[in-house]
Design a protein around this motif. Structure first.
Motif, PDB file in Angstrom:
ATOM      1  N   ALA A  14       0.841  -1.190   0.000  1.00 16.46           N
ATOM      2  CA  ALA A  14       0.000   0.000   0.000  1.00 16.46           C
ATOM      3  C   ALA A  14       0.876   1.240   0.000  1.00 16.46           C
ATOM      4  O   ALA A  14       2.038   1.187   0.385  1.00 16.46           O
ATOM      5  CB  ALA A  14      -0.910  -0.005   1.226  1.00 16.46           C
ATOM      6  N   GLY A  15       0.282   2.317  -0.474  1.00 11.93           N
ATOM      7  CA  GLY A  15       0.988   3.589  -0.426  1.00 11.93           C
ATOM      8  C   GLY A  15       1.830   3.832  -1.657  1.00 11.93           C
ATOM      9  O   GLY A  15       1.792   3.078  -2.621  1.00 11.93           O
ATOM     10  N   ARG A  16       2.620   4.855  -1.572  1.00 10.98           N
ATOM     11  CA  ARG A  16       3.357   5.349  -2.711  1.00 10.98           C
ATOM     12  C   ARG A  16       4.431   4.368  -3.178  1.00 10.98           C
ATOM     13  O   ARG A  16       4.803   4.368  -4.348  1.00 10.98           O
ATOM     14  CB  ARG A  16       3.889   6.723  -2.285  1.00 10.98           C
ATOM     15  N   ASP A  17       4.931   3.530  -2.295  1.00 12.79           N
ATOM     16  CA  ASP A  17       5.977   2.581  -2.665  1.00 12.79           C
ATOM     17  C   ASP A  17       5.442   1.171  -2.872  1.00 12.79           C
ATOM     18  O   ASP A  17       6.172   0.191  -2.772  1.00 12.79           O
ATOM     19  CB  ASP A  17       7.072   2.560  -1.592  1.00 12.79           C
ATOM     20  N   ARG A  18       4.141   1.089  -3.176  1.00 12.56           N
ATOM     21  CA  ARG A  18       3.522  -0.216  -3.374  1.00 12.56           C
ATOM     22  C   ARG A  18       4.290  -1.024  -4.414  1.00 12.56           C
ATOM     23  O   ARG A  18       4.648  -0.508  -5.470  1.00 12.56           O
ATOM     24  CB  ARG A  18       2.071  -0.029  -3.824  1.00 12.56           C
ATOM     25  N   GLY A  19       4.542  -2.287  -4.098  1.00 13.86           N
ATOM     26  CA  GLY A  19       5.250  -3.149  -5.036  1.00 13.86           C
ATOM     27  C   GLY A  19       6.726  -3.293  -4.742  1.00 13.86           C
ATOM     28  O   GLY A  19       7.370  -4.216  -5.209  1.00 13.86           O
ATOM     29  N   LYS A  20       7.256  -2.357  -3.953  1.00 18.40           N
ATOM     30  CA  LYS A  20       8.684  -2.438  -3.634  1.00 18.40           C
ATOM     31  C   LYS A  20       8.970  -3.555  -2.644  1.00 18.40           C
ATOM     32  O   LYS A  20       8.161  -3.855  -1.768  1.00 18.40           O
ATOM     33  CB  LYS A  20       9.163  -1.115  -3.019  1.00 18.40           C
ATOM     34  N   VAL A  21      10.149  -4.122  -2.777  1.00 12.41           N
ATOM     35  CA  VAL A  21      10.597  -5.148  -1.846  1.00 12.41           C
ATOM     36  C   VAL A  21      11.857  -4.639  -1.160  1.00 12.41           C
ATOM     37  O   VAL A  21      12.727  -4.057  -1.799  1.00 12.41           O
ATOM     38  CB  VAL A  21      10.906  -6.463  -2.595  1.00 12.41           C
ATOM     39  N   GLY A  22      11.929  -4.820   0.128  1.00  9.69           N
ATOM     40  CA  GLY A  22      13.112  -4.352   0.834  1.00  9.69           C
ATOM     41  C   GLY A  22      13.325  -5.083   2.140  1.00  9.69           C
ATOM     42  O   GLY A  22      12.464  -5.819   2.621  1.00  9.69           O
ATOM     43  N   GLU A  23      14.511  -4.829   2.687  1.00 12.19           N
ATOM     44  CA  GLU A  23      14.886  -5.464   3.942  1.00 12.19           C
ATOM     45  C   GLU A  23      14.427  -4.596   5.111  1.00 12.19           C
ATOM     46  O   GLU A  23      14.532  -3.374   5.070  1.00 12.19           O
ATOM     47  CB  GLU A  23      16.412  -5.602   3.966  1.00 12.19           C
ATOM     48  N   VAL A  24      13.929  -5.239   6.137  1.00 13.52           N
ATOM     49  CA  VAL A  24      13.495  -4.517   7.333  1.00 13.52           C
ATOM     50  C   VAL A  24      14.724  -4.031   8.096  1.00 13.52           C
ATOM     51  O   VAL A  24      15.578  -4.832   8.488  1.00 13.52           O
ATOM     52  CB  VAL A  24      12.624  -5.412   8.230  1.00 13.52           C
ATOM     53  N   LEU A  25      14.815  -2.724   8.255  1.00 16.96           N
ATOM     54  CA  LEU A  25      15.972  -2.152   8.948  1.00 16.96           C
ATOM     55  C   LEU A  25      15.728  -2.039  10.440  1.00 16.96           C
ATOM     56  O   LEU A  25      16.629  -2.255  11.247  1.00 16.96           O
ATOM     57  CB  LEU A  25      16.281  -0.747   8.397  1.00 16.96           C
ATOM     58  N   ARG A  26      14.522  -1.625  10.790  1.00 11.99           N
ATOM     59  CA  ARG A  26      14.193  -1.458  12.209  1.00 11.99           C
ATOM     60  C   ARG A  26      12.733  -1.802  12.435  1.00 11.99           C
ATOM     61  O   ARG A  26      11.906  -1.635  11.551  1.00 11.99           O
ATOM     62  CB  ARG A  26      14.424   0.003  12.650  1.00 11.99           C
ATOM     63  N   VAL A  27      12.447  -2.236  13.643  1.00 18.36           N
ATOM     64  CA  VAL A  27      11.073  -2.532  14.028  1.00 18.36           C
ATOM     65  C   VAL A  27      10.738  -1.668  15.243  1.00 18.36           C
ATOM     66  O   VAL A  27      11.546  -1.533  16.158  1.00 18.36           O
ATOM     67  CB  VAL A  27      10.910  -4.034  14.380  1.00 18.36           C
ATOM     68  N   PHE A  28       9.554  -1.072  15.210  1.00 19.85           N
ATOM     69  CA  PHE A  28       9.084  -0.257  16.338  1.00 19.85           C
ATOM     70  C   PHE A  28       7.851  -0.942  16.916  1.00 19.85           C
ATOM     71  O   PHE A  28       6.724  -0.623  16.535  1.00 19.85           O
ATOM     72  CB  PHE A  28       8.754   1.159  15.865  1.00 19.85           C
ATOM     73  N   PRO A  29       8.085  -1.886  17.819  1.00 15.30           N
ATOM     74  CA  PRO A  29       6.983  -2.743  18.284  1.00 15.30           C
ATOM     75  C   PRO A  29       5.833  -1.963  18.907  1.00 15.30           C
ATOM     76  O   PRO A  29       4.672  -2.309  18.681  1.00 15.30           O
ATOM     77  CB  PRO A  29       7.656  -3.631  19.345  1.00 15.30           C
ATOM     78  N   ALA A  30       6.125  -0.921  19.624  1.00 16.77           N
ATOM     79  CA  ALA A  30       5.073  -0.181  20.310  1.00 16.77           C
ATOM     80  C   ALA A  30       4.100   0.450  19.332  1.00 16.77           C
ATOM     81  O   ALA A  30       2.924   0.638  19.642  1.00 16.77           O
ATOM     82  CB  ALA A  30       5.688   0.881  21.211  1.00 16.77           C
ATOM     83  N   GLU A  31       4.577   0.774  18.132  1.00 16.44           N
ATOM     84  CA  GLU A  31       3.722   1.464  17.155  1.00 16.44           C
ATOM     85  C   GLU A  31       3.286   0.544  16.018  1.00 16.44           C
ATOM     86  O   GLU A  31       2.599   0.996  15.100  1.00 16.44           O
ATOM     87  CB  GLU A  31       4.465   2.643  16.521  1.00 16.44           C
ATOM     88  N   ASP A  32       3.725  -0.720  16.032  1.00 17.54           N
ATOM     89  CA  ASP A  32       3.449  -1.615  14.904  1.00 17.54           C
ATOM     90  C   ASP A  32       3.963  -1.028  13.599  1.00 17.54           C
ATOM     91  O   ASP A  32       3.330  -1.169  12.555  1.00 17.54           O
ATOM     92  CB  ASP A  32       1.943  -1.890  14.767  1.00 17.54           C
ATOM     93  N   ARG A  33       5.089  -0.380  13.678  1.00 21.00           N
ATOM     94  CA  ARG A  33       5.653   0.200  12.473  1.00 21.00           C
ATOM     95  C   ARG A  33       7.058  -0.334  12.237  1.00 21.00           C
ATOM     96  O   ARG A  33       7.723  -0.776  13.173  1.00 21.00           O
ATOM     97  CB  ARG A  33       5.711   1.730  12.575  1.00 21.00           C
ATOM     98  N   ILE A  34       7.472  -0.267  10.967  1.00 22.20           N
ATOM     99  CA  ILE A  34       8.811  -0.718  10.625  1.00 22.20           C
ATOM    100  C   ILE A  34       9.453   0.269   9.673  1.00 22.20           C
ATOM    101  O   ILE A  34       8.787   1.118   9.085  1.00 22.20           O
ATOM    102  CB  ILE A  34       8.792  -2.123   9.946  1.00 22.20           C
ATOM    103  N   MET A  35      10.761   0.131   9.525  1.00 19.82           N
ATOM    104  CA  MET A  35      11.507   0.911   8.565  1.00 19.82           C
ATOM    105  C   MET A  35      12.087  -0.077   7.567  1.00 19.82           C
ATOM    106  O   MET A  35      12.714  -1.058   7.962  1.00 19.82           O
ATOM    107  CB  MET A  35      12.634   1.619   9.309  1.00 19.82           C
TER     108      MET A  35
END
Ligand code: ZN
Length: 104
Positions: A14-35
């Motif tokens: 989803a979003g502007r980078d839909r379709g991109k594949v990448g490696e997870v650099l960081r995980v922010f468990p409290a926010e359910d977000r990743i980089m």
């Protein structure tokens, strides 16, 4: 246990980078977000520091929500939702909902 961990490969769905594949650099468990490497690049204004005397605008990965990515299964190489399973030894594993195989 988290569905997505640092070092995993994920596909953006989803979003502007839909379709991109990448490696997870960081995980922010409290926010359910990743980089994710190369995904959702945002411009940041950098203040000059002792190490880097000139400030300026740098581009950096921004955080994206976990719901916007699918894990790429290391077993079948397919973007998938993740479930959990227990190994015979009682160890908690992640499970690919595409191929049914488990991985740490
Ligand atoms: Zn799989």
């Amino acid at each position: 246990m988290r569905k997505v961990r640092k070092g995993d490969l994920v596909k953006v769905i989803a979003g502007r980078d839909r379709g991109k594949v990448g490696e997870v650099l960081r995980v922010f468990p409290a926010e359910d977000r990743i980089m994710v490497k190369g995904v959702h690049m945002v411009k940041r204004h950098q203040r000059p520091t002792a190490r880097q005397r000139e400030g300026g605008i740098i581009e950096q990965e921004g955080k994206i929500h976990l719901s916007n990515v699918l894990l790429i299964c290391p077993e079948c190489d397919t973007p998938t939702r993740v479930g959990f399973a227990l190994s015979p030894e009682g160890e908690k594993l992640r499970k690919c909902k595409q191929c049914g195989r488990t991985f740490p």
